[in-house]
Design a protein around this motif. Sequence first.
Motif, short mmCIF file in Angstrom:
data_model
loop_
_atom_site.label_atom_id
_atom_site.label_comp_id
_atom_site.label_asym_id
_atom_site.label_seq_id
_atom_site.Cartn_x
_atom_site.Cartn_y
_atom_site.Cartn_z
N LEU A 268 0.88 -1.17 0.00
CA LEU A 268 0.00 0.00 0.00
C LEU A 268 0.92 1.22 0.00
O LEU A 268 1.58 1.50 0.99
N VAL A 269 0.96 1.93 -1.13
CA VAL A 269 1.94 2.99 -1.32
C VAL A 269 1.23 4.31 -1.61
O VAL A 269 0.27 4.35 -2.39
N GLU A 270 1.70 5.39 -0.97
CA GLU A 270 1.15 6.71 -1.24
C GLU A 270 1.65 7.23 -2.58
O GLU A 270 2.58 6.69 -3.17
N ARG A 271 1.02 8.33 -3.04
CA ARG A 271 1.44 8.94 -4.30
C ARG A 271 2.90 9.41 -4.23
O ARG A 271 3.62 9.40 -5.22
N SER A 272 3.31 9.82 -3.02
CA SER A 272 4.69 10.30 -2.85
C SER A 272 5.70 9.16 -2.91
O SER A 272 6.90 9.40 -2.94
N GLY A 273 5.23 7.92 -2.92
CA GLY A 273 6.12 6.77 -2.93
C GLY A 273 6.36 6.19 -1.55
O GLY A 273 7.02 5.16 -1.41
N GLU A 274 5.82 6.84 -0.51
CA GLU A 274 6.01 6.34 0.85
C GLU A 274 5.08 5.17 1.11
O GLU A 274 3.89 5.22 0.78
N LEU A 275 5.61 4.11 1.70
CA LEU A 275 4.81 2.92 1.97
C LEU A 275 3.98 3.10 3.22
O LEU A 275 4.48 3.48 4.28
N ILE A 276 2.66 2.86 3.10
CA ILE A 276 1.74 2.94 4.24
C ILE A 276 1.69 1.60 4.97
O ILE A 276 1.65 1.53 6.19
N GLY A 277 1.68 0.52 4.19
CA GLY A 277 1.58 -0.81 4.76
C GLY A 277 1.62 -1.86 3.67
O GLY A 277 1.93 -1.57 2.51
N LEU A 278 1.30 -3.09 4.01
CA LEU A 278 1.23 -4.16 3.02
C LEU A 278 0.33 -5.26 3.56
O LEU A 278 0.05 -5.33 4.75
N PHE A 279 -0.18 -6.07 2.65
CA PHE A 279 -1.00 -7.20 3.09
C PHE A 279 -0.68 -8.42 2.26
O PHE A 279 -0.16 -8.33 1.13
N SER A 280 -0.99 -9.59 2.82
CA SER A 280 -0.70 -10.85 2.17
C SER A 280 -1.96 -11.71 2.14
O SER A 280 -2.85 -11.57 2.99
N LEU A 281 -2.04 -12.59 1.13
CA LEU A 281 -3.10 -13.58 1.02
C LEU A 281 -2.45 -14.94 0.77
O LEU A 281 -1.45 -15.03 0.06
N HIS A 282 -3.02 -16.00 1.36
CA HIS A 282 -2.47 -17.33 1.17
C HIS A 282 -3.56 -18.37 1.45
O HIS A 282 -4.68 -18.02 1.85
N GLY A 283 -3.22 -19.62 1.26
CA GLY A 283 -4.17 -20.69 1.54
C GLY A 283 -5.36 -20.68 0.59
O GLY A 283 -6.50 -20.86 1.03
N LYS A 284 -5.14 -20.45 -0.73
CA LYS A 284 -6.26 -20.43 -1.67
C LYS A 284 -6.85 -21.83 -1.81
O LYS A 284 -6.15 -22.81 -1.99
N LYS A 285 -8.18 -21.89 -1.79
CA LYS A 285 -8.88 -23.18 -1.84
C LYS A 285 -8.70 -23.84 -3.20
O LYS A 285 -9.05 -23.27 -4.24
N ARG A 286 -8.14 -25.03 -3.20
CA ARG A 286 -8.06 -25.89 -4.38
C ARG A 286 -7.41 -25.22 -5.59
O ARG A 286 -7.69 -25.54 -6.72
N ASP A 287 -6.56 -24.25 -5.36
CA ASP A 287 -5.98 -23.57 -6.52
C ASP A 287 -4.79 -22.74 -6.05
O ASP A 287 -4.46 -22.69 -4.88
N ILE A 288 -4.17 -22.08 -7.00
CA ILE A 288 -3.08 -21.15 -6.71
C ILE A 288 -3.47 -19.77 -7.21
O ILE A 288 -4.37 -19.60 -8.02
N PHE A 289 -2.78 -18.74 -6.71
CA PHE A 289 -3.05 -17.37 -7.14
C PHE A 289 -2.49 -17.16 -8.55
O PHE A 289 -1.43 -17.67 -8.90
N THR A 290 -3.24 -16.37 -9.34
CA THR A 290 -2.86 -16.10 -10.72
C THR A 290 -2.61 -14.61 -10.91
O THR A 290 -2.87 -13.80 -10.01
N LYS A 291 -2.18 -14.26 -12.09
CA LYS A 291 -1.96 -12.84 -12.41
C LYS A 291 -3.28 -12.08 -12.37
O LYS A 291 -3.32 -10.91 -11.98
N ASP A 292 -4.37 -12.72 -12.81
CA ASP A 292 -5.66 -12.05 -12.75
C ASP A 292 -6.06 -11.76 -11.32
O ASP A 292 -6.66 -10.72 -11.02
N ASP A 293 -5.74 -12.68 -10.39
CA ASP A 293 -6.02 -12.44 -8.98
C ASP A 293 -5.27 -11.20 -8.49
O ASP A 293 -5.81 -10.36 -7.77
N ARG A 294 -4.04 -11.12 -8.91
CA ARG A 294 -3.22 -9.97 -8.53
C ARG A 294 -3.82 -8.68 -9.06
O ARG A 294 -3.85 -7.65 -8.40
N ASP A 295 -4.34 -8.74 -10.28
CA ASP A 295 -4.93 -7.54 -10.88
C ASP A 295 -6.19 -7.09 -10.15
O ASP A 295 -6.47 -5.90 -10.02
#
Length: 679
Positions: A268-295
């Motif tokens: 999570l990045v501000e317009r100035s480039g300063e990072l506010i925070g970040l988050f993670s996702l894992h344990g996807k049911k019966r599948d893996i994360f894809t590029k579309d998920d990221r989008d």
Amino acid sequence: MAALPLNTSACVTLSVVSDDPLCAEQLLSFLTDPAISVSNAIVTETGMLPSLSVQSDVVLLIVNSPDIAPVIAGIKTAKVLRGTLKILVLDRSPTVERAVEFMKCGVSDYTEFHEDKAGEHAVRVEQACLDILFDIPEPAVLRGSNKPPEILSLHRKVQKVVRAAKELSSCRTLQAVCERLLETVGDALGATGGSLYLQDGNILRRAHTLDPGHAPEILELPLPTGSLFEQVYSSKEPLIISESSELPGEYSSGWQGYQGESVLVYPLVERSGELIGLFSLHGKKRDIFTKDDRDLVLILAAYSLETIRALLVQERLQEAFNSLSMTFENMSEGIILLDEERRIVQCNQNVARILRLSEDELASGTSIVELCSSLYARGDSTEKANGENPWDAAAGDFSYEHYCNDGAVIRFSGKLLENGANVLTISDITAQKNWETELCLAKDKAEAANASKTNFLANISHELRTPLNAIIGFSEMMRSEVYGALGHEKYDEYVAYINDSGSHLLSLINNLLDLSKAEAGKFKLHKTQLNLSALVANIVAYFRHQSEMAGVALVLKGDGSQGNIEADENAVRQICYNLLSNAIKFTPRGGSVTIELTQESDGRATIAVSDTGIGMDEKSIETALQPFGQVENAFNRKYAGTGLGLPLVSSLCELHEGEFNITSRPGFGTTCIVSIPGG
């Protein structure tokens, strides 16, 4: 492990048409939202508009030509090919007529272009692009189109995410936004675990988690090198892990124990480039994360970022405000904020306590002038004449004392601010005033006692002098056998003892009387032109017999050429007597005492008395300069004395506006230097 692509199926595609590519590039440099995909090339021909309508969601036209007919024609053709195409126009030469023509052919937004406002234009373009996401057609509409099945599936997810984005904007607390963001993304992508962290100084603090117990509450900065969070924190780019083999050896726990080990981490990045925070996702049911998920995460994060940023600032401001409010309310002084009309804006709780008033009497909007008038009406008073209020006079800072009818003393201090308002500080100084009064009374009593002591010493000294003078006089006559022999040799010895003891006691009384006068400021100097060389030579001759009896060599240095000084002869004689007497007394047999006279060009005379006696350390010197100060205690004293000699020398030097200094070293001797101005 892959990075975010420049163009994704979930992004809004923006194309730019301008005959000034440099100007267009400057504007596009302000477009930082990751949900907007900008075409790689800037088109310079308006004839390309129809072809752009097929591959673009939004077209930005920067118009500079005075002839807009070709542009209008191109816009009409593009709108026929794709009616939902959004066209934005920035016109360098705007007129009402040109604006009407553009709006008639279906332009969504028409604005005058200014190169120095590229940032403002970019915000306008960015908002128009993001609004496209809220106009995504329902899946039922898309089924009749020629979209591939995977795009239809993606649009369904996007629709769900966009609806959630609308709900995020209604959240009123930072915690609510973080919870809604993480839960919505997790639900849309089928993730069973995930954590969202916000930066708080030198730590990342967990704001929400989908699986309590896995993600630590705090992550210390800097993060472990090579971990997923560290990579995202440093690069500020999202990362996706599709297989467990791609996981680094250390990756900031929070998703261990899940099948598949597919992980998505997003910053999570501000317009100035300063990072506010970040988050993670894992344990996807019966599948893996894809590029579309990221989008999809990209879209929701883009919309939630502004809300998070605003609420984060609001939360920090609230914390600062709470801290200031706590400080304001718990100050020991009363504080009143006044507006430029001298009305109360705010005050802390101590004002009512100090002024003995109710909270209603200090309500916001109350005139401070009326408030003070009511205080005077109840019997209070002030050190200012006629109860004058300082704010009635010329503007500026002020401070005065206010006296309550119950005896309390209060200090009012006003600070004028630049906007004409005032900060009024109210302090209860009753205890301080009582202490000052007690201190003054104690001082007066001490001075009275000291004066009484001085008068007593002066009176008793005068009373003792008369019989002592008689004792000394008659003993002197008997010693000289003026009226015949005494008849026995023992009488001669006794008479000598009587005479010596009386002389010693008279000398003590004279020193005591002189010191008392000097301390009381009653010692009057009678200055005359004094030949210092002759006076010192006479004193040395007087002490010659005493030094010989003590086995101490007495040396006078000086050629006698010193000029006269203006001084009190008796005072200077007393100084020399005391210094030589001490030097001889504290110098062992075989030692020496030297008195040296010098005179500066400005007439200042210096008398230095040096001995090779027992000497003193710094602490002993301080003791010797105190009245009755004895370097030795009463049980082991080897040298007689009252401890008045050096204090008297110091006092007589001060009366002459001179200086008295002592340098000494135990076992090596002492040097006393007296410096007296020449006139």
